[in-house]
Design a protein around this motif. Sequence first.
Motif, PDB file in Angstrom:
ATOM      1  N   ALA A 162      24.653  63.402  -9.718  1.00 54.97           N
ATOM      2  CA  ALA A 162      24.691  61.854 -10.084  1.00 54.97           C
ATOM      3  C   ALA A 162      26.362  61.539 -10.128  1.00 54.97           C
ATOM      4  O   ALA A 162      26.825  60.397  -9.642  1.00 54.97           O
ATOM      5  N   CYS A 163      27.186  62.254 -10.733  1.00 60.88           N
ATOM      6  CA  CYS A 163      28.662  62.034 -10.395  1.00 60.88           C
ATOM      7  C   CYS A 163      29.169  61.987  -8.977  1.00 60.88           C
ATOM      8  O   CYS A 163      30.011  61.140  -8.602  1.00 60.88           O
ATOM      9  N   ARG A 164      28.601  63.095  -8.030  1.00 57.70           N
ATOM     10  CA  ARG A 164      29.215  62.923  -6.592  1.00 57.70           C
ATOM     11  C   ARG A 164      28.668  61.433  -6.290  1.00 57.70           C
ATOM     12  O   ARG A 164      29.538  60.770  -5.613  1.00 57.70           O
ATOM     13  N   GLN A 165      27.315  60.968  -6.496  1.00 60.62           N
ATOM     14  CA  GLN A 165      27.116  59.643  -5.957  1.00 60.62           C
ATOM     15  C   GLN A 165      27.848  58.465  -6.721  1.00 60.62           C
ATOM     16  O   GLN A 165      28.355  57.524  -5.790  1.00 60.62           O
ATOM     17  N   LEU A 166      28.403  58.689  -7.928  1.00 59.37           N
ATOM     18  CA  LEU A 166      28.895  57.556  -8.593  1.00 59.37           C
ATOM     19  C   LEU A 166      30.420  57.653  -7.943  1.00 59.37           C
ATOM     20  O   LEU A 166      31.104  56.561  -7.775  1.00 59.37           O
ATOM     21  N   VAL A 167      31.136  58.831  -7.658  1.00 57.20           N
ATOM     22  CA  VAL A 167      32.473  58.616  -7.194  1.00 57.20           C
ATOM     23  C   VAL A 167      32.416  58.233  -5.951  1.00 57.20           C
ATOM     24  O   VAL A 167      33.323  57.243  -5.608  1.00 57.20           O
TER      25      VAL A 167
END
Length: 117
Positions: free
Chosen positions: A53-58
């Motif tokens: 999820a963090c990879r996508q948000l970054v």
Amino acid sequence: MIGVLLLALLSGSQSETEAGSYDLSITTEAGLEKRATLTCRPTGGMHPEARAACRQLVKARGDIAAIPPADGVCTTEYAPVTLRAFGLWNGTEKEFEGIFSNQCVANRQTGGHVFNF
């Protein structure tokens, strides 16, 4: 050549410094609600897919609406869900809300990870 390398390093360091946290919820038409917390940089919270999820948000600079839909097929059943996210990304308040025909469609349309809990 040095300019290209410097540009790559600068753009890489920018994404590495992006950080945020969100309170996430999924609410069904019947009022049942699931909640999760997500923190990026450092990765954490009560989210089972925090790293993905963090990879996508970054990549989306903290904008959930900018995350590309995930590939896949969903059924056409009608069981509406409302997705909500409130939080901060690099010091800026962020908010997302969307109503989708079912949980599968909701997950696919928001990239497959942020609301997969």
